[in-house]
Enzyme design. Structure first.
Site, mmCIF file in Angstrom:
data_model
loop_
_atom_site.group_PDB
_atom_site.id
_atom_site.type_symbol
_atom_site.label_atom_id
_atom_site.label_comp_id
_atom_site.label_asym_id
_atom_site.label_seq_id
_atom_site.Cartn_x
_atom_site.Cartn_y
_atom_site.Cartn_z
ATOM 1 C CB CYS A 2 -0.947 0.093 1.194
ATOM 2 S SG CYS A 2 -2.093 -1.277 1.314
ATOM 3 N NE ARG A 27 4.632 1.631 0.020
ATOM 4 C CZ ARG A 27 5.635 1.300 0.808
ATOM 5 N NH1 ARG A 27 6.866 1.482 0.406
ATOM 6 N NH2 ARG A 27 5.413 0.793 2.003
ATOM 7 C CD1 TRP A 73 -0.168 -6.217 -3.162
ATOM 8 C CD2 TRP A 73 -0.469 -6.832 -1.030
ATOM 9 N NE1 TRP A 73 0.135 -7.550 -3.060
ATOM 10 C CE2 TRP A 73 -0.042 -7.953 -1.771
ATOM 11 C CE3 TRP A 73 -0.726 -6.978 0.328
ATOM 12 C CZ2 TRP A 73 0.145 -9.202 -1.181
ATOM 13 C CZ3 TRP A 73 -0.538 -8.219 0.913
ATOM 14 C CH2 TRP A 73 -0.103 -9.311 0.157
ATOM 15 C CG ASN A 99 1.511 0.521 4.324
ATOM 16 O OD1 ASN A 99 1.245 -0.662 4.101
ATOM 17 N ND2 ASN A 99 2.741 0.994 4.284
ATOM 18 N N GLY A 100 -0.712 -1.352 6.386
ATOM 19 C CA GLY A 100 -0.356 -2.263 7.475
ATOM 20 C C GLY A 100 -1.506 -3.195 7.785
ATOM 21 C CD GLU A 484 16.622 -13.195 -8.019
ATOM 22 O OE1 GLU A 484 16.086 -13.716 -7.037
ATOM 23 O OE2 GLU A 484 16.266 -12.102 -8.486
ATOM 24 C CE LYS A 488 13.244 -11.176 -10.214
ATOM 25 N NZ LYS A 488 13.973 -10.877 -9.028
ATOM 26 C CD GLU A 491 9.454 -11.562 -8.429
ATOM 27 O OE1 GLU A 491 9.111 -10.837 -7.496
ATOM 28 O OE2 GLU A 491 10.587 -11.506 -8.948
ATOM 29 C CG HIS A 507 17.965 -36.917 -4.996
ATOM 30 N ND1 HIS A 507 18.305 -38.178 -4.594
ATOM 31 C CD2 HIS A 507 19.122 -36.258 -5.236
ATOM 32 C CE1 HIS A 507 19.634 -38.280 -4.560
ATOM 33 N NE2 HIS A 507 20.148 -37.120 -4.949
ATOM 34 C CE LYS A 606 11.443 -2.965 -5.611
ATOM 35 N NZ LYS A 606 12.077 -4.056 -6.349
HETATM 36 O O1 M6R Z 1 12.868 -5.241 0.163
HETATM 37 P P1 M6R Z 1 13.363 -6.628 0.431
HETATM 38 O O2 M6R Z 1 14.642 -6.941 -0.231
HETATM 39 O O3 M6R Z 1 13.391 -6.947 1.894
HETATM 40 O O4 M6R Z 1 12.250 -7.553 -0.224
HETATM 41 C C1 M6R Z 1 12.305 -8.949 -0.137
HETATM 42 C C2 M6R Z 1 11.377 -9.583 -1.117
HETATM 43 O O5 M6R Z 1 10.055 -9.192 -0.886
HETATM 44 C C3 M6R Z 1 11.742 -9.236 -2.563
HETATM 45 O O6 M6R Z 1 13.056 -9.581 -2.856
HETATM 46 C C4 M6R Z 1 10.786 -9.980 -3.533
HETATM 47 O O7 M6R Z 1 11.028 -11.337 -3.500
HETATM 48 C C5 M6R Z 1 10.948 -9.416 -4.951
HETATM 49 N N1 M6R Z 1 9.657 -9.341 -5.573
HETATM 50 C C6 M6R Z 1 11.818 -10.245 -5.802
HETATM 51 O O8 M6R Z 1 11.882 -9.827 -7.115
#
Ligand code: M6R
Length: 611
Positions: A2, A27, A73, A99-100, A484, A488, A491, A507, A606
């Site tokens: 948010c 956000r 969000w 927000n929260g 990673e 990506k 996402e 396995h 984010k």
């Molecule tokens: O702001 P942070 O690095 O603490 O965030 C951690 C994760 O939320 C963040 O890396 C998330 O996995 C991203 N969407 C990855 O692309």
């Protein structure tokens, strides 16, 4: 999660708020809304992105010098017009953005329902707002007093901002656990979840602390704690330029941020790494080096991509420093009563510096006496402030929801930290130390070379854009790179992808392999090279499609794989920073080809400020 924006001053509030909400859309973007005060309250809310809200407000009365806005969000209640913020209290007097999460909202709601309150949304926010209204009515108190009383009963995390129809000269805000920045202008104040909506108006900001209430008028900012004692606002100068938060000619922030990496990595090294002198200077680390180098154990705590950076750091620190390292998901660590010994050090990794799970995990560990080293991107963020020491990653604002440049900057800083510790512990030979310094110094140039192959990566990506699943495999330092890469792809393209250590494939996951399954190998030349070739052959023998990130001019793997994504040769310890780049671009091009909004993938936000 948010985004909140609020304004009070001499300008029209609406344009400031809408522009700010667009900057904060990373956000959360499932609904948006704005409330303005001008001879009464005006409220506009809409499901969808900020652009949808803007359409709704076309031709409407948008006058007013005070207002609050929100991009959501969803936590409590589906994305919809009625669940969008701001919410208005039962008597129509107060409007609030939040927000929260209010964890005890159900109990508070029960109490309010018994008193006859009716709710028009499914949100915890509307509950808190009516709770405040109820206290204000019953105690005949000011909004500020009512808020203070209410917050003493609230369990959870919040930034809230309130306006009062009957007192249109004041904004009231409070914070616990979620971020709030107040920009100080001349006869005006700007409130936001981060500095991006503020920088074009002022560079003077105050970061509000937990358990503080802000009473804001155009020309006055009062901070108080929940005990009603005045706090002195600590005014800081923002070190951020507007250009850094704009797309600069790229189609997407994600692409811009991928292409920024030669310079962000360079910025991260600049002033720290000196190859000619053979030194690394990071004062936050240097000032605490005794505690750090004598740590019995290092615990790395992070989430998501930052957790992947932590995994690579585990390999590097154990290899170079010979200190045992454990990497923890913050969300697990915070709840499982972990054993923390005297002499343990915690490295917290976070781009935003606001991730709720990481923040609370660190608070718990700090209470138990752990020393916290923060590797954070956002200057002045909660994790940065909570850490005893640390180093910023200096990647600049990362706006694309998928982390790219922050990840490579984290790896760069973590490698430098490992080298500093290794040197202090005499765990590394001088030759190896100097060699790694040179290798690090060459990274920006090598990343630039990989970016030069973007067209080729795009061609390969387009071949696979319609697949349903993908497997990502790597060994050693390249195993977390595979994780990673898979994250990506998930996402950005919504393709199911899994990362595995290549040898683990036998396995279980190998059962998935058929002629339709692309398997992405991170197979640069390193100590595991021969082993990973065997793994590639095992996939080919089962007719799987192999895409391999290879060291350039590797004829052997080129001859086996269906497609290769070459990267320049690098020491295996440094290689992850480089070999992750083609995987970022691969996901980006697939996501775009599938027609998705890669900067704002569905369901994501984010900055994950709820647990
Ligand atoms: O702001 P942070 O690095 O603490 O965030 C951690 C994760 O939320 C963040 O890396 C998330 O996995 C991203 N969407 C990855 O692309």
């Amino acid at each position: 999660m948010c985004g909140i924006v609020a304004y009070i001053g001499h300008r029209q509030a609406y344009p400031v708020i809408i522009k700010g909400l667009k900057r904060l859309e990373y956000r959360g973007y499932d609904s948006a809304g704005v409330a303005l005060l001008n001879h009464g309250m005006k409220l506009y809310k809409k499901k969808g992105k900020v652009a949808a809200l803007e359409e709704t407000t076309l031709g409407q009365d948008l006058e007013g010098n005070i207002g609050i806005g929100h991009t959501r969000w969803a936590t409590h209640g589906e994305p919809s017009d009625r669940n969008a913020h701001p919410h208005v209290s039962a008597n129509g007097r107060l409007a609030m953005i939040h927000n929260g999460i209010i964890e005890n909202y159900a109990l508070l709601k029960q109490e309010l329902v018994k008193k006859g309150y009716k709710f028009h949304s499914d949100t915890d926010t509307e509950v808190l707002l009516n709770f405040i209204e109820d206290i204000q009515k019953n105690n005949e108190s000011t909004l500020e007093e009512a808020l203070r009383i209410a917050l003493k009963r609230v369990v959870g995390a919040y930034v809230i901002v309130l306006i009062d129809r009957d007192n249109p000269g004041t904004l009231i805000a409070a914070r616990k656990g979620s971020p709030l920045v107040i920009g100080i202008g001349k006869g005006e104040h700007f409130l936001a979840s981060d500095a991006s909506p503020i920088i074009e108006y002022t560079k003077e900001v105050v970061y509000v602390n937990d358990y503080e209430i802000a009473i804001i008028k155009p020309d006055e900012l009062i901070l108080k704690n929940l005990g009603n004692e005045r706090q002195t606002p600590f005014i800081q100068k923002l070190d951020l330029e507007l250009a850094a938060i704009e797309k600069g000619g790229y189609d997407h922030f994600m692409l811009k941020e991928i292409f920024e990496q030669p310079s962000t990595i360079y910025d991260c090294l600049r002033g720290r790494l000196d190859v000619t002198q053979g030194t690394i200077t990071m004062s936050g680390i240097q000032n605490n080096i005794d505690k750090i180098k004598n740590a019995n154990r290092i615990l790395i705590v992070a989430c998501g991509t930052s957790w992947h950076a932590g995994l690579i750091a585990e390999y590097i620190i154990e290899e170079l420093c010979r200190i045992p390292v454990e990497v923890e998901y913050a969300s697990e660590f915070r709840y499982r009563n972990p054993v923390i010994h005297k002499g343990d050090m915690i490295i917290a990794i976070s781009q935003s510096g606001e991730t709720a799970d990481t923040l609370v995990a660190l608070e718990n560990a700090k209470e138990q006496g752990a020393v916290i080293l923060g590797i954070v991107n956002v200057v002045g963020s909660s994790i940065a402030r909570l850490s005893h020491a640390g180093a910023y990653t200096h990647a600049g604002p990362e706006i694309g929801v998928a982390s790219t440049k922050a990840f490579t900057a984290q790896l760069t800083v973590l490698t430098m930290v490992a080298l500093m510790i290794a040197k202090e512990r005499n765990a590394i030979t001088h030759e190896r130390y100097l060699h790694l310094l040179e290798e690090l110094n060459d990274v920006p140039e090598k990343v630039k070379q990989v970016l030069g192959t973007a067209e080729h990566i795009q061609k390969v990506a387009l071949k696979y854009k319609d697949v349903k699943d993908a497997l990502y495999l790597g060994r050693g330092y390249n195993f977390p790179v595979a994780l990673e890469g898979a994250l990506k792809l998930k996402e950005i393209s919504y393709i199911h992808a899994e990362g595995y250590p290549a040898a683990e494939m036998k396995h279980g996951p190998i059962a998935l392999v058929d002629e339709l399954l692309p398997v992405v190998f991170v197979a640069t030349r390193d100590a595991y090279y021969e082993k990973i070739i065997s793994n590639i052959q095992e996939i080919k023998a089962r007719k799987g499609k192999v895409i391999a990130v290879i060291t350039e001019a590797d004829e052997t793997i080129t001859g086996m794989a269906d497609d290769v994504l070459p990267v320049p040769e690098a020491d295996e310890l440094i290689a992850p920073i480089i070999s992750t780049i083609p995987l970022q671009l691969f996901s980006y091009y697939i996501g775009v080809a599938r027609g998705y909004d890669v900067d704002k993938p569905r369901n994501l936000a984010k900055s994950v400020t709820v647990e």
